[in-house]
Design a protein around this motif. Structure first.
Motif, PDB file in Angstrom:
ATOM      1  N   LEU A   1      24.673  -0.020  -5.560  1.00  0.00           N
ATOM      2  CA  LEU A   1      23.775   0.714  -6.455  1.00  0.00           C
ATOM      3  C   LEU A   1      24.389   2.042  -6.889  1.00  0.00           C
ATOM      4  CD1 LEU A   1      20.353   0.051  -4.687  1.00  0.00           C
ATOM      5  CD2 LEU A   1      21.193  -0.968  -6.806  1.00  0.00           C
ATOM      6  N   LEU A   2      25.041   2.737  -5.957  1.00  0.00           N
ATOM      7  CA  LEU A   2      25.671   4.017  -6.305  1.00  0.00           C
ATOM      8  C   LEU A   2      26.810   3.810  -7.307  1.00  0.00           C
ATOM      9  CD1 LEU A   2      25.769   5.765  -2.808  1.00  0.00           C
ATOM     10  CD2 LEU A   2      24.205   6.222  -4.712  1.00  0.00           C
ATOM     11  N   VAL A   3      27.646   2.795  -7.060  1.00  0.00           N
ATOM     12  CA  VAL A   3      28.760   2.522  -7.971  1.00  0.00           C
ATOM     13  C   VAL A   3      28.245   2.074  -9.333  1.00  0.00           C
ATOM     14  CG1 VAL A   3      30.774   1.049  -8.349  1.00  0.00           C
ATOM     15  CG2 VAL A   3      30.322   1.986  -6.080  1.00  0.00           C
TER      16      VAL A   3
ATOM     17  N   PHE B   1      29.394  -8.452  -4.469  1.00  0.00           N
ATOM     18  CA  PHE B   1      30.708  -8.155  -3.881  1.00  0.00           C
ATOM     19  C   PHE B   1      30.588  -7.289  -2.633  1.00  0.00           C
ATOM     20  CE2 PHE B   1      34.224  -5.112  -3.494  1.00  0.00           C
ATOM     21  CZ  PHE B   1      35.267  -5.994  -3.234  1.00  0.00           C
ATOM     22  N   PHE B   2      29.884  -6.165  -2.746  1.00  0.00           N
ATOM     23  CA  PHE B   2      29.828  -5.232  -1.627  1.00  0.00           C
ATOM     24  C   PHE B   2      29.014  -5.783  -0.455  1.00  0.00           C
ATOM     25  CE2 PHE B   2      31.070  -2.119  -4.891  1.00  0.00           C
ATOM     26  CZ  PHE B   2      32.108  -1.478  -4.207  1.00  0.00           C
TER      27      PHE B   2
ATOM     28  N   ALA C   1      24.593  -4.064   7.803  1.00  0.00           N
ATOM     29  CA  ALA C   1      25.781  -4.114   6.956  1.00  0.00           C
ATOM     30  C   ALA C   1      25.429  -4.505   5.522  1.00  0.00           C
ATOM     31  CB  ALA C   1      26.788  -5.106   7.550  1.00  0.00           C
ATOM     32  N   ALA C   2      24.535  -5.488   5.342  1.00  0.00           N
ATOM     33  CA  ALA C   2      24.118  -5.900   3.998  1.00  0.00           C
ATOM     34  C   ALA C   2      23.416  -4.758   3.269  1.00  0.00           C
ATOM     35  CB  ALA C   2      23.205  -7.116   4.086  1.00  0.00           C
ATOM     36  N   THR C   3      22.571  -4.017   3.988  1.00  0.00           N
ATOM     37  CA  THR C   3      21.887  -2.868   3.379  1.00  0.00           C
ATOM     38  C   THR C   3      22.890  -1.808   2.954  1.00  0.00           C
ATOM     39  OG1 THR C   3      19.982  -3.290   4.806  1.00  0.00           O
ATOM     40  CG2 THR C   3      20.095  -1.136   3.742  1.00  0.00           C
ATOM     41  N   PHE C   4      23.871  -1.539   3.796  1.00  0.00           N
ATOM     42  CA  PHE C   4      24.906  -0.558   3.462  1.00  0.00           C
ATOM     43  C   PHE C   4      25.672  -0.994   2.216  1.00  0.00           C
ATOM     44  CE2 PHE C   4      29.237   1.076   3.804  1.00  0.00           C
ATOM     45  CZ  PHE C   4      28.993   2.439   3.954  1.00  0.00           C
ATOM     46  N   GLY C   5      26.025  -2.299   2.146  1.00  0.00           N
ATOM     47  CA  GLY C   5      26.722  -2.807   0.971  1.00  0.00           C
ATOM     48  C   GLY C   5      25.897  -2.683  -0.300  1.00  0.00           C
ATOM     49  N   LEU C   6      24.576  -2.927  -0.195  1.00  0.00           N
ATOM     50  CA  LEU C   6      23.699  -2.804  -1.359  1.00  0.00           C
ATOM     51  C   LEU C   6      23.604  -1.346  -1.822  1.00  0.00           C
ATOM     52  CD1 LEU C   6      21.734  -4.096  -3.337  1.00  0.00           C
ATOM     53  CD2 LEU C   6      19.920  -3.827  -1.629  1.00  0.00           C
TER      54      LEU C   6
ATOM     55  N   ILE D   1      23.809  -6.872 -15.190  1.00  0.00           N
ATOM     56  CA  ILE D   1      24.881  -7.790 -14.783  1.00  0.00           C
ATOM     57  C   ILE D   1      25.888  -7.070 -13.886  1.00  0.00           C
ATOM     58  CG2 ILE D   1      26.833  -9.154 -15.617  1.00  0.00           C
ATOM     59  CD1 ILE D   1      25.182  -9.804 -18.107  1.00  0.00           C
ATOM     60  N   ILE D   2      26.260  -5.853 -14.255  1.00  0.00           N
ATOM     61  CA  ILE D   2      27.207  -5.074 -13.445  1.00  0.00           C
ATOM     62  C   ILE D   2      26.631  -4.811 -12.055  1.00  0.00           C
ATOM     63  CG2 ILE D   2      28.314  -2.824 -13.216  1.00  0.00           C
ATOM     64  CD1 ILE D   2      28.650  -2.806 -16.256  1.00  0.00           C
ATOM     65  N   THR D   3      25.341  -4.463 -12.012  1.00  0.00           N
ATOM     66  CA  THR D   3      24.703  -4.184 -10.715  1.00  0.00           C
ATOM     67  C   THR D   3      24.677  -5.420  -9.838  1.00  0.00           C
ATOM     68  OG1 THR D   3      23.306  -2.500 -11.768  1.00  0.00           O
ATOM     69  CG2 THR D   3      22.604  -3.333  -9.624  1.00  0.00           C
ATOM     70  N   VAL D   4      24.348  -6.592 -10.406  1.00  0.00           N
ATOM     71  CA  VAL D   4      24.292  -7.838  -9.630  1.00  0.00           C
ATOM     72  C   VAL D   4      25.676  -8.201  -9.097  1.00  0.00           C
ATOM     73  CG1 VAL D   4      23.860 -10.322  -9.773  1.00  0.00           C
ATOM     74  CG2 VAL D   4      22.261  -8.715 -10.820  1.00  0.00           C
ATOM     75  N   VAL D   5      26.716  -8.067  -9.961  1.00  0.00           N
ATOM     76  CA  VAL D   5      28.079  -8.399  -9.536  1.00  0.00           C
ATOM     77  C   VAL D   5      28.542  -7.471  -8.417  1.00  0.00           C
ATOM     78  CG1 VAL D   5      30.492  -8.496 -10.262  1.00  0.00           C
ATOM     79  CG2 VAL D   5      28.710  -9.415 -11.748  1.00  0.00           C
ATOM     80  N   LEU D   6      28.279  -6.175  -8.564  1.00  0.00           N
ATOM     81  CA  LEU D   6      28.669  -5.220  -7.531  1.00  0.00           C
ATOM     82  C   LEU D   6      27.910  -5.467  -6.224  1.00  0.00           C
ATOM     83  CD1 LEU D   6      28.882  -1.925  -9.620  1.00  0.00           C
ATOM     84  CD2 LEU D   6      30.784  -3.205  -8.630  1.00  0.00           C
ATOM     85  N   ALA D   7      26.619  -5.785  -6.351  1.00  0.00           N
ATOM     86  CA  ALA D   7      25.826  -6.049  -5.146  1.00  0.00           C
ATOM     87  C   ALA D   7      26.359  -7.270  -4.410  1.00  0.00           C
ATOM     88  CB  ALA D   7      24.365  -6.240  -5.519  1.00  0.00           C
TER      89      ALA D   7
END
Length: 342
Positions: A88-90, A119-120, A79-84, A111-117
């Motif tokens: 990355l795609l977003v 969250f997801f 699940a964590a891999t799927f979220g990562l 910063i955007i990538t870290v925040v999205l990672a």
């Protein structure tokens, strides 16, 4: 750990060499080589002195990391891999949209990538059952399923409970439990061999009453059968059916639902109240003078005041007190007026 100490000494040599090269730039050339060798030796000896302390710290860190790794659930990792991947795609899509803005920079993209990672991945881990099933479809969650361990199988009472309809849902026997019973049945120890054969016989009887699913699942990285049972219960969402008290306690710490036949049997024992009359056979003396001790059919101890004189005879007694202890129930009684039953 010899390799760790050698690595520490090599690091000390390299640090000493680097410090010597720095001093050689500002120092006298004729002493540069001597200074470098001295600093290398000092660095190596310092590393040798600090190696035991560093080895203990690294050992504790390694043990903690190993324990954390062994507790990791495969579905949680999936699940964590799927979220990562989603993060990355977003982030790539957002980066393409924000690239035209004057405030855009590589730092903003990071910063955007870290925040999205964050969250997801957090969202996916909280819903690991759904996302983890994408990578592990063979691990199924079937509400009501019950995983059997070797103790409860060998016990044998499960067959009667299933036949009477008190045990509902799917019965799951892990493949490693089946192998454990087979190993016991082939053991050189007669007692272990008898237990193993009894377990296999119980499974045959159980299959005639209810369908059994053999779960072909195993994790060779887990050292004990109890660890495997807990991991499988976490992965499938099934309940553990066991008579092992220690396994029950550990499973409870993992927030698993555990059914114990032993606890059920204790709860179903008939309750004896003060004033009730019982007929028992005094079999031995008690701790105090004149006391007699007998047992009910379910194994409950009955302590009879002045009952030793009726040892070996069916005796009618009146219940005075009923005490629940850590090891079970104890009943204190006195002789009935009729005393000995013919």
């Amino acid at each position: 750990m010899l390799f760790f100490r050698l690595a520490m000494m090599l690091a000390g040599l390299l640090l000493g060499y680097s410090a010597g090269r720095v001093l050689a730039v500002s120092g006298a050339p004729e002493t540069a080589t001597l200074n470098t060798v001295s600093l290398m030796l000092a660095g190596m000896l310092t590393a040798l002195l600090l190696a035991p302390r560093a080895e203990k710290s690294v050992g504790r860190f390694y043990a903690g990391g190993k324990g954390w790794y062994e507790r990791l659930s495969p579905t949680t990792v999936a699940a964590a891999t799927f979220g990562l991947i989603v993060a990355l795609l977003v982030s790539v899509l957002l980066g393409s949209l924000l690239r035209a803005l004057p405030i855009y920079s590589w730092l903003l993209s990071v910063i955007i990538t870290v925040v999205l990672a964050a969250f997801f991945m957090t969202f996916a881990i909280r819903n690991a059952d759904a996302f983890g099933a994408l990578a592990f479809p063979q691990v199924r969650r079937k509400p009501g399923g019950k995983i059997l361990d070797s103790n409860v199988i060998i016990d044998g009472r499960l067959v009667d409970l299933v036949r009477a309809g008190f045990i509902e849902g799917e019965l799951i026997v892990p493949a490693f439990i089946l192998r454990e019973l087979q190993t016991l049945s082939d053991n050189a120890d007669p007692q272990k061999r008898t237990r193993g054969k009894r377990g296999l016989t119980v499974l045959e009887q159980l299959r005639e009453v209810r369908a059994i699913r053999i779960e072909d699942w195993d994790d060779p990285h887990l050292p004990t059968t109890d660890d495997k049972l807990i991991r499988l219960a976490r992965e499938t969402g099934a309940k553990l059916l066991t008579n092992d008290g220690n396994l029950r306690k550990v499973a409870k710490l993992h927030d698993l639902t555990v059914l114990s036949l032993h606890e059920a049997a204790v709860a179903l024992k008939p309750q004896v109240q003060a004033g009730d009359n019982l007929t028992i056979t005094i079999t031995k003396s008690g701790q105090q003078s004149g006391q007699g001790v007998g047992y009910l059919e379910d194994g409950t101890m009955v302590v009879v005041e002045d009952g030793l004189k009726f040892r070996g005879k069916p005796t009618r007694v009146t219940v005075v007190n009923n005490v629940q202890t850590n090891v079970g129930r104890m009943i204190f009684a006195k002789l009935d007026r009729e005393e000995v039953v013919a």
